[in-house]
Write a protein that holds these residues in place. Structure first.
Motif, PDB file in Angstrom:
ATOM      1  N   HIS A  18       0.686  -1.338  -0.116  1.00 52.44           N
ATOM      2  CA  HIS A  18       0.016  -0.251   0.103  1.00 52.44           C
ATOM      3  C   HIS A  18       1.028   1.201  -0.038  1.00 52.44           C
ATOM      4  CE1 HIS A  18      -2.558  -3.067   1.293  1.00 52.44           C
ATOM      5  NE2 HIS A  18      -3.720  -2.258   0.890  1.00 52.44           N
ATOM      6  N   ILE A  19       1.997   1.265   0.914  1.00 49.75           N
ATOM      7  CA  ILE A  19       2.861   2.137   0.775  1.00 49.75           C
ATOM      8  C   ILE A  19       3.408   2.644  -0.482  1.00 49.75           C
ATOM      9  CG2 ILE A  19       5.177   2.883   1.608  1.00 49.75           C
ATOM     10  CD1 ILE A  19       4.188   1.559   4.179  1.00 49.75           C
ATOM     11  N   ALA A  20       3.809   1.472  -1.422  1.00 52.80           N
ATOM     12  CA  ALA A  20       4.438   1.887  -2.698  1.00 52.80           C
ATOM     13  C   ALA A  20       3.518   2.259  -3.652  1.00 52.80           C
ATOM     14  CB  ALA A  20       4.925   0.280  -3.018  1.00 52.80           C
ATOM     15  N   LYS A  21       2.236   1.845  -3.554  1.00 52.30           N
ATOM     16  CA  LYS A  21       1.134   2.519  -4.403  1.00 52.30           C
ATOM     17  C   LYS A  21       0.875   3.579  -4.181  1.00 52.30           C
ATOM     18  CE  LYS A  21      -0.756  -2.350  -5.096  1.00 52.30           C
ATOM     19  NZ  LYS A  21      -1.771  -3.248  -4.548  1.00 52.30           N
ATOM     20  N   ALA A  22       0.741   4.047  -2.859  1.00 53.41           N
ATOM     21  CA  ALA A  22       0.689   5.500  -2.353  1.00 53.41           C
ATOM     22  C   ALA A  22       1.730   6.506  -3.133  1.00 53.41           C
ATOM     23  CB  ALA A  22       0.555   5.730  -0.838  1.00 53.41           C
ATOM     24  N   LEU A  23       2.869   5.947  -2.617  1.00 52.24           N
ATOM     25  CA  LEU A  23       4.226   6.716  -3.347  1.00 52.24           C
ATOM     26  C   LEU A  23       4.217   6.773  -4.749  1.00 52.24           C
ATOM     27  CD1 LEU A  23       7.194   5.117  -1.194  1.00 52.24           C
ATOM     28  CD2 LEU A  23       6.685   7.370  -1.271  1.00 52.24           C
ATOM     29  N   SER A  24       3.653   5.806  -5.574  1.00 55.31           N
ATOM     30  CA  SER A  24       3.511   5.703  -7.176  1.00 55.31           C
ATOM     31  C   SER A  24       2.771   6.984  -7.201  1.00 55.31           C
ATOM     32  CB  SER A  24       3.145   4.580  -7.403  1.00 55.31           C
ATOM     33  OG  SER A  24       2.834   4.437  -8.643  1.00 55.31           O
TER      34      SER A  24
END
Length: 207
Positions: A18-24
């Motif tokens: 979820h963090i990766a997608k939010a960063l993206s």
């Protein structure tokens, strides 16, 4: 700053994906997970099913050839070689895709899992993140996202994290949870996902 790569290793239920997608979304850059397997299939000409099966089972996958653990060298075996469909060769094609994303230099990106932190350990402009959390916190997340009961969630977390640890050891010879393998380790039970995103962006700005 020049283009960069963020690698994210994560324990199941920690919120790493979820963090990766939010960063993206916040950085307006792509993120890659199983896309790496499909890209490796396109690059090698090997059916993507083999990559998914090897990715799930390590040494109990589709290949019966005896192979050495922690033997990642980046060497690619050509079609016709007995090692062409070995798990090591499938991993090395994935590694080639990951390295090409970092070498391309035309676009920043985020790579989830796949031992990308190890593969890119000597690359500049790579921020290597590890996201973990205590079991109870992860159980709560898995229960909310899958409707599993507590004991079921714990079993899934334990099995998945053991696999990820074994996968990392098998292909790199290193320890998945060794903080020296990463630039930044985050406990999402202490720092929530939103704060983690901001922390990573702040750290990125210091590179």
């Amino acid at each position: 700053m020049d283009n960069y790569v963020i690698t994210i290793a994560r324990g199941l239920g920690s919120g790493g994906s979820h963090i990766a997608k939010a960063l993206s979304k916040k950085l307006n850059i792509p993120w890659y997970d199983t896309d790496i397997l499909r890209m490796a299939s396109d690059l090698s000409g090997i059916n993507e099913q083999y990559f998914f099966e090897a990715n799930e089972k390590i040494d109990k996958g589709i290949i019966t050839i005896a192979s050495s653990k922690g033997a990642y060298t980046g060497k690619i075996y050509d079609e016709g070689d007995k090692m062409f469909l070995s798990n090591e060769n499938l991993f090395n094609y994935q590694a080639k895709v990951i390295r090409s994303l970092a070498l391309n230099g035309q676009e920043s990106c985020i790579i989830i899992g796949k031992a990308a932190n190890y593969i890119l350990r000597n690359f500049p402009n790579v921020l290597k993140i590890n996201v973990q959390a205590p079991m109870e916190y992860c159980i709560g997340n898995v229960m909310r996202r899958t409707s599993k009961k507590p004991n079921e969630a714990e079993k899934i977390i334990t099995k998945t994290n053991k696999y990820r640890s074994n996968y990392y050891k098998y292909y790199t010879g290193g320890r998945w949870l060794d903080p020296r393998e990463y630039d930044l380790s985050i406990n999402t039970a202490a720092i929530n996902e939103e704060m983690a995103v901001e922390l990573i962006i702040h750290t990125l700005g210091k590179m």
